[in-house]
Design an enzyme around this catalytic site. Structure first.
Site, PDB file in Angstrom:
ATOM      1  N   ILE A 201      -9.239   7.641   8.083  1.00 16.54           N
ATOM      2  CA  ILE A 201     -10.557   8.234   7.869  1.00 16.54           C
ATOM      3  C   ILE A 201     -11.619   7.177   8.153  1.00 16.54           C
ATOM      4  O   ILE A 201     -11.502   6.020   7.718  1.00 16.54           O
ATOM      5  CB  ILE A 201     -10.696   8.750   6.417  1.00 16.54           C
TER       6      ILE A 201
ATOM      7  N   THR B   5     -14.382   5.344   7.315  1.00 16.89           N
ATOM      8  CA  THR B   5     -15.185   4.939   6.172  1.00 16.89           C
ATOM      9  C   THR B   5     -15.766   3.548   6.432  1.00 16.89           C
ATOM     10  O   THR B   5     -15.371   2.870   7.389  1.00 16.89           O
ATOM     11  CB  THR B   5     -14.326   4.887   4.896  1.00 16.89           C
TER      12      THR B   5
ATOM     13  N   TYR C 244       0.832  -1.203   0.000  1.00 11.34           N
ATOM     14  CA  TYR C 244       0.000   0.000   0.000  1.00 11.34           C
ATOM     15  C   TYR C 244       0.865   1.251   0.000  1.00 11.34           C
ATOM     16  O   TYR C 244       0.616   2.197  -0.755  1.00 11.34           O
ATOM     17  CB  TYR C 244      -0.921  -0.021   1.215  1.00 11.34           C
TER      18      TYR C 244
END
Length: 248
Positions: free
Chosen positions: A179, A181, A146
């Site tokens: 974040i 989500t 990532y």
């Protein structure tokens, strides 16, 4: 607010998460939004609510991107939010995992910019915003593939900003921290079914501000960077991370 009246904004990954929040924010500010997503059912639902259009797209496929973009006369704003995550070090990241992350997060950004920039050149300019990450800048445990991909997103952004600055094309990226989500909720449900609240609190506390960010907060920053109010900003990477990169 009407910063995007008479402008077309294409958001990859716009059917969920940060991408959906971005699409909703741009539409609220007057943009005609194009939701480009692998999940056509979800994309169609969001597009219908925003009076926009939905495009089924696999950003890792040149043929899919070309087919999706061919019917668009102009793109004033491109937001690359489509992406996948992976947890692992270099030792336990398989070649298959590495290729999957690369194909979506790196090749996908390349393909969509490659398809968009000729349109922007013909129309006299535009704004490109790529979703990078704090992983582009700092080391994060167990995020080898990532981090590789988001480092590439940052440097591709800088390259495009440099190459097309004289043609009226601005390119910037944002580097979010954690974040909140649906991905986070799914990750906790899958990996920590018996102590989700404890792990949520731990993940939130990682940010010096003591909480995760909201997708709407990222969307607000992106809307500014893609608007004419940010016409003097290009080649920049904005942290939006609750203080992680500076205060830890």
């Amino acid at each position: 607010m009407s910063r995007f009246l008479n402008k077309t904004a294409l958001v990859t990954g716009g059917a969920s998460g940060i991408g959906e929040s971005v699409a909703r924010r741009l539409a609220a500010e007057g943009a005609h939004v194009v939701i480009a997503d692998f999940n056509m059912e979800a994309a169609s639902k969001v597009a219908a609510e925003l009076d926009g259009i939905a495009l089924e797209i696999d950003v890792s496929s040149a043929a899919s991107v070309e087919a999706a973009f061919s019917g668009l006369d102009r793109i004033d704003v491109l937001v690359n939010s489509a992406g996948v995550a992976h947890i692992g070090t270099v030792l336990n990241t398989s070649e298959e995992d590495f290729d999957r992350v690369y194909n979506v997060n790196v090749k996908g950004v390349y393909l969509t910019m490659h398809a968009t920039i000729p349109k922007m050149l013909r129309q006299g300019g535009g704004a490109i915003l790529n979703l990078a990450s704090i992983a582009s800048k700092i080391g994060i445990s167990d995020r080898f593939a990532y981090s590789m991909s988001k480092g590439a997103v940052l440097t591709m952004t800088l390259s495009v900003a440099k190459d097309f600055v004289a043609q009226g094309i601005r390119a910037n990226c944002v580097c979010p921290g954690r974040i909140h989500t649906p991905f986070v909720d799914g990750f906790l449900a899958k990996n920590y079914p018996d102590n989700r609240e404890e792990m949520f609190a731990k993940l939130s506390a990682y940010q010096p501000l003591g909480r995760m960010g909201a997708p709407s907060e990222v969307a607000a920053l992106i809307a500014f960077l893609c608007s004419d109010e940010a016409s003097f900003i290009t080649g920049s990477a904005y942290d939006i991370d609750g203080g992680v990169t500076l205060l830890r």
